[in-house]
Design a protein around this motif. Structure first.
Motif, PDB file in Angstrom:
ATOM      1  N   ALA A  34       0.613  -1.278  -0.080  1.00 24.33           N
ATOM      2  CA  ALA A  34       0.114   0.019   0.255  1.00 24.33           C
ATOM      3  C   ALA A  34       1.017   1.214  -0.033  1.00 24.33           C
ATOM      4  CB  ALA A  34      -0.813  -0.093   1.175  1.00 24.33           C
ATOM      5  N   SER A  35       1.564   1.386   0.718  1.00 24.17           N
ATOM      6  CA  SER A  35       2.736   2.527   0.726  1.00 24.17           C
ATOM      7  C   SER A  35       3.431   2.724  -0.439  1.00 24.17           C
ATOM      8  CB  SER A  35       3.744   2.329   1.954  1.00 24.17           C
ATOM      9  OG  SER A  35       4.657   1.061   2.084  1.00 24.17           O
ATOM     10  N   THR A  36       3.881   1.612  -0.996  1.00 24.49           N
ATOM     11  CA  THR A  36       4.466   1.890  -2.220  1.00 24.49           C
ATOM     12  C   THR A  36       3.707   2.258  -3.272  1.00 24.49           C
ATOM     13  OG1 THR A  36       5.972  -0.005  -1.827  1.00 24.49           O
ATOM     14  CG2 THR A  36       5.958   0.622  -3.941  1.00 24.49           C
ATOM     15  N   SER A  37       2.422   1.689  -3.662  1.00 24.34           N
ATOM     16  CA  SER A  37       1.468   2.487  -4.267  1.00 24.34           C
ATOM     17  C   SER A  37       1.230   3.912  -4.137  1.00 24.34           C
ATOM     18  CB  SER A  37       0.011   1.522  -4.218  1.00 24.34           C
ATOM     19  OG  SER A  37      -1.048   1.911  -4.998  1.00 24.34           O
ATOM     20  N   ILE A  38       1.026   4.166  -2.905  1.00 24.70           N
ATOM     21  CA  ILE A  38       0.699   5.595  -2.722  1.00 24.70           C
ATOM     22  C   ILE A  38       1.772   6.296  -3.102  1.00 24.70           C
ATOM     23  CG2 ILE A  38       0.473   7.071  -0.554  1.00 24.70           C
ATOM     24  CD1 ILE A  38      -1.029   5.025   0.709  1.00 24.70           C
ATOM     25  N   ILE A  39       3.097   5.916  -2.739  1.00 24.93           N
ATOM     26  CA  ILE A  39       4.107   6.936  -3.094  1.00 24.93           C
ATOM     27  C   ILE A  39       4.407   6.856  -4.435  1.00 24.93           C
ATOM     28  CG2 ILE A  39       6.847   7.298  -2.754  1.00 24.93           C
ATOM     29  CD1 ILE A  39       4.959   8.015  -0.426  1.00 24.93           C
ATOM     30  N   ALA A  40       4.156   5.893  -5.339  1.00 30.06           N
ATOM     31  CA  ALA A  40       4.255   5.825  -6.753  1.00 30.06           C
ATOM     32  C   ALA A  40       3.185   6.627  -7.269  1.00 30.06           C
ATOM     33  CB  ALA A  40       4.092   4.147  -7.287  1.00 30.06           C
ATOM     34  N   VAL A  41       1.967   6.578  -6.969  1.00 35.21           N
ATOM     35  CA  VAL A  41       0.924   7.369  -7.579  1.00 35.21           C
ATOM     36  C   VAL A  41       1.323   8.790  -7.234  1.00 35.21           C
ATOM     37  CG1 VAL A  41      -1.356   8.118  -7.408  1.00 35.21           C
ATOM     38  CG2 VAL A  41      -0.855   5.594  -7.674  1.00 35.21           C
ATOM     39  N   LYS A  42       1.762   9.242  -6.139  1.00 41.74           N
ATOM     40  CA  LYS A  42       1.788  10.726  -5.935  1.00 41.74           C
ATOM     41  C   LYS A  42       2.987  11.264  -6.612  1.00 41.74           C
ATOM     42  CE  LYS A  42       2.996  13.783  -2.058  1.00 41.74           C
ATOM     43  NZ  LYS A  42       4.360  14.115  -2.732  1.00 41.74           N
ATOM     44  N   SER A  43       4.074  10.326  -6.718  1.00 42.04           N
ATOM     45  CA  SER A  43       5.204  10.821  -7.587  1.00 42.04           C
ATOM     46  C   SER A  43       5.263  10.895  -9.091  1.00 42.04           C
ATOM     47  CB  SER A  43       6.559   9.584  -7.421  1.00 42.04           C
ATOM     48  OG  SER A  43       7.540  10.021  -8.035  1.00 42.04           O
ATOM     49  N   LEU A  44       4.171   9.825  -9.603  1.00 38.19           N
ATOM     50  CA  LEU A  44       3.793  10.230 -10.752  1.00 38.19           C
ATOM     51  C   LEU A  44       2.911  11.563 -11.243  1.00 38.19           C
ATOM     52  CD1 LEU A  44       3.438   8.761 -13.559  1.00 38.19           C
ATOM     53  CD2 LEU A  44       1.522   7.389 -12.953  1.00 38.19           C
ATOM     54  N   ILE A  45       2.217  11.625 -10.170  1.00 34.04           N
ATOM     55  CA  ILE A  45       1.104  12.822 -10.531  1.00 34.04           C
ATOM     56  C   ILE A  45       2.096  14.277 -10.513  1.00 34.04           C
ATOM     57  CG2 ILE A  45      -0.527  14.381  -9.349  1.00 34.04           C
ATOM     58  CD1 ILE A  45      -2.116  11.928  -8.470  1.00 34.04           C
ATOM     59  N   HIS A  46       3.091  13.961  -9.449  1.00 33.27           N
ATOM     60  CA  HIS A  46       3.829  15.384  -9.260  1.00 33.27           C
ATOM     61  C   HIS A  46       4.794  15.443 -10.414  1.00 33.27           C
ATOM     62  CE1 HIS A  46       5.693  18.530  -6.707  1.00 33.27           C
ATOM     63  NE2 HIS A  46       6.915  18.208  -7.138  1.00 33.27           N
ATOM     64  N   HIS A  47       5.375  14.565 -10.800  1.00 34.35           N
ATOM     65  CA  HIS A  47       6.241  14.754 -12.137  1.00 34.35           C
ATOM     66  C   HIS A  47       5.585  14.827 -13.396  1.00 34.35           C
ATOM     67  CE1 HIS A  47      10.431  13.491 -10.805  1.00 34.35           C
ATOM     68  NE2 HIS A  47       9.783  12.836  -9.999  1.00 34.35           N
ATOM     69  N   ALA A  48       4.320  14.351 -13.590  1.00 31.00           N
ATOM     70  CA  ALA A  48       3.421  14.551 -14.890  1.00 31.00           C
ATOM     71  C   ALA A  48       3.224  15.859 -14.752  1.00 31.00           C
ATOM     72  CB  ALA A  48       2.177  13.410 -14.629  1.00 31.00           C
ATOM     73  N   VAL A  49       2.433  16.789 -13.531  1.00 27.32           N
ATOM     74  CA  VAL A  49       2.083  17.940 -13.634  1.00 27.32           C
ATOM     75  C   VAL A  49       3.141  19.017 -13.810  1.00 27.32           C
ATOM     76  CG1 VAL A  49       1.031  19.438 -12.072  1.00 27.32           C
ATOM     77  CG2 VAL A  49       0.049  17.416 -12.020  1.00 27.32           C
ATOM     78  N   THR A  50       4.133  18.642 -13.097  1.00 31.31           N
ATOM     79  CA  THR A  50       5.277  19.630 -13.471  1.00 31.31           C
ATOM     80  C   THR A  50       5.725  19.613 -14.953  1.00 31.31           C
ATOM     81  OG1 THR A  50       6.242  19.097 -11.233  1.00 31.31           O
ATOM     82  CG2 THR A  50       7.729  20.054 -12.623  1.00 31.31           C
ATOM     83  N   PHE A  51       5.869  18.340 -15.513  1.00 30.91           N
ATOM     84  CA  PHE A  51       6.420  18.206 -16.921  1.00 30.91           C
ATOM     85  C   PHE A  51       5.228  18.870 -17.914  1.00 30.91           C
ATOM     86  CE2 PHE A  51       6.138  15.654 -20.885  1.00 30.91           C
ATOM     87  CZ  PHE A  51       7.360  15.732 -21.385  1.00 30.91           C
ATOM     88  N   PHE A  52       4.010  18.599 -17.800  1.00 31.26           N
ATOM     89  CA  PHE A  52       2.988  19.243 -18.656  1.00 31.26           C
ATOM     90  C   PHE A  52       2.868  20.929 -18.473  1.00 31.26           C
ATOM     91  CE2 PHE A  52       2.021  14.586 -19.031  1.00 31.26           C
ATOM     92  CZ  PHE A  52       2.032  14.536 -20.410  1.00 31.26           C
ATOM     93  N   TYR A  53       2.881  21.123 -16.996  1.00 32.97           N
ATOM     94  CA  TYR A  53       2.846  22.532 -16.765  1.00 32.97           C
ATOM     95  C   TYR A  53       3.753  23.437 -17.281  1.00 32.97           C
ATOM     96  CZ  TYR A  53       1.468  26.386 -13.284  1.00 32.97           C
ATOM     97  OH  TYR A  53       1.247  27.574 -12.656  1.00 32.97           O
ATOM     98  N   SER A  54       5.040  22.754 -16.956  1.00 31.01           N
ATOM     99  CA  SER A  54       6.233  23.787 -17.688  1.00 31.01           C
ATOM    100  C   SER A  54       6.528  23.738 -19.034  1.00 31.01           C
ATOM    101  CB  SER A  54       7.530  22.997 -16.935  1.00 31.01           C
ATOM    102  OG  SER A  54       7.704  21.689 -17.702  1.00 31.01           O
TER     103      SER A  54
END
Length: 349
Positions: free
Chosen positions: A121-141
């Motif tokens: 569960a913890s790995t899943s949460i961190i993976a999803v959060k990390s994916l969102i952060h990188h994806a948002v930063t990527f497309f936003y920039s």
């Protein structure tokens, strides 16, 4: 006493070297006579009001880091408190600042499991959060920089190379994490490949034990990823809050600009530049993206700050990097005593 001192040195040697390396990079930027003179001048003319805005921006970023993580933790574990999420978020920021390749995320998983959360569960949460952060930063920039494309193309040296590096590194990360989360066959194939390697080097018992243990956790990981993946409102809120978090983080460069009593550059231009620098520098394999962050800031912001660019880099890095180490270290020490010392049940999915 001497043995305790040696143990402490062994545990903290890498962190100390990392901090000294980062300070050395800043010292290099400030090592010229002009840089030292400009720093002295800038320190006596900083605007206190804008320094308060910098502090507010840093604090808001820390709180949002914890709250976005808390959304996912509470989605799987209703008893999880915001205090735990804030602690884990600061653990991530702290160890990302001290370790190469941003190893804050594995430390977040480790601490979550120490507080009773299932590793899948913890790995899943961190993976999803990390994916969102990188994806948002990527497309936003990319969206922001597209509005200022001509400006940066004509004023930033090696802009094309920087862009290509950012595009490739971030795209690879987003694709790999997405595949790992959604493709059970792929992750199971990778697991079997590791087990076969252990067999080849005559570690059959270790191979079998490794496969059975990790396979069970991967099943939990994929189950949790599916549960999170079905909640589109959760994703929407997390994406919007991450967008706010990244914007606030990018505004710090503008607050630094105004603290030097400078005017004339639009907020939008500086947010675009800061977001783009953060996106590209995030894959520099040094603690806290040292070198890449300072270099990117220098390339993109030197025209804005003029002679004050080196003092600006110093204040910006103190705000966005060294405070993470100082405050993060306090929270890591406090949270370890408060949360990891208590017993809690694993998540039942």
């Amino acid at each position: 006493m001497q043995q305790k001192y040696k143990n402490w040195m062994r545990k903290n040697l890498f962190s100390a070297v990392t901090i000294l390396l980062s300070i050395g990079i800043l010292a290099f930027f400030m090592g010229t006579e002009e840089g030292a003179r400009n720093l002295r001048h800038a320190l006596f003319h900083l605007q206190p009001v804008w320094l308060l805005w910098i502090a507010a921006g840093v604090l808001a970023g820390w709180l949002l880091e914890g709250y976005v993580l808390h959304l996912f933790c509470r989605h799987l574990y209703k008893e999880w408190s915001f205090g735990k999420s804030f602690y884990v978020g600061m653990v991530g920021l702290y160890y990302s600042a001290l370790t190469p390749f941003n190893m804050g995320e594995p430390m977040e998983v480790y601490n979550m499991t120490k507080m009773g959360m299932n590793i899948g569960a913890s790995t899943s949460i961190i993976a999803v959060k990390s994916l969102i952060h990188h994806a948002v930063t990527f497309f936003y920039s990319l969206v922001l920089i597209s509005f200022e494309l001509n400006y940066f193309q004509t004023r930033v040296s090696n802009f094309s190379f920087i862009t290509i590096f950012g595009l490739i590194s971030n795209s690879i990360f987003i694709i790999l994490v997405t595949m790992f989360m959604t493709n059970e066959k792929l992750t199971n194939s990778l697991l079997r490949a590791i087990a076969r390697f252990l067999d080849k080097i005559k570690l059959h018992k270790a191979s079998e034990k490794f496969y059975n243990k990790v396979h069970d956790q991967l099943m939990v990981f994929h189950d949790c990823s599916k549960i999170i993946g079905r909640s589109f409102p959760l994703y929407t809120i997390a994406i919007l809050l991450t967008l706010v978090q990244i914007t606030i983080a990018s505004l710090i460069s503008y607050f630094v600009y105004r603290s030097f009593n400078l005017k004339g550059i639009s907020v939008f231009t500086m947010v675009a530049a800061d977001t783009f620098v953060t996106m590209v520098a995030s894959f520099v394999p040094l603690p806290g993206s040292s070198g890449g962050a300072e270099g990117g800031f220098y390339l993109f912001f030197r025209e804005f700050f003029g002679p004050a660019i080196l003092p600006a880099i110093t204040l910006w890095r103190i705000s966005t990097y060294y405070l993470n180490i100082l405050f993060g270290g306090v929270i890591v020490y406090w949270g370890k005593r408060k949360y990891r010392g208590s017993e809690s049940k694993n998540i039942q999915n």
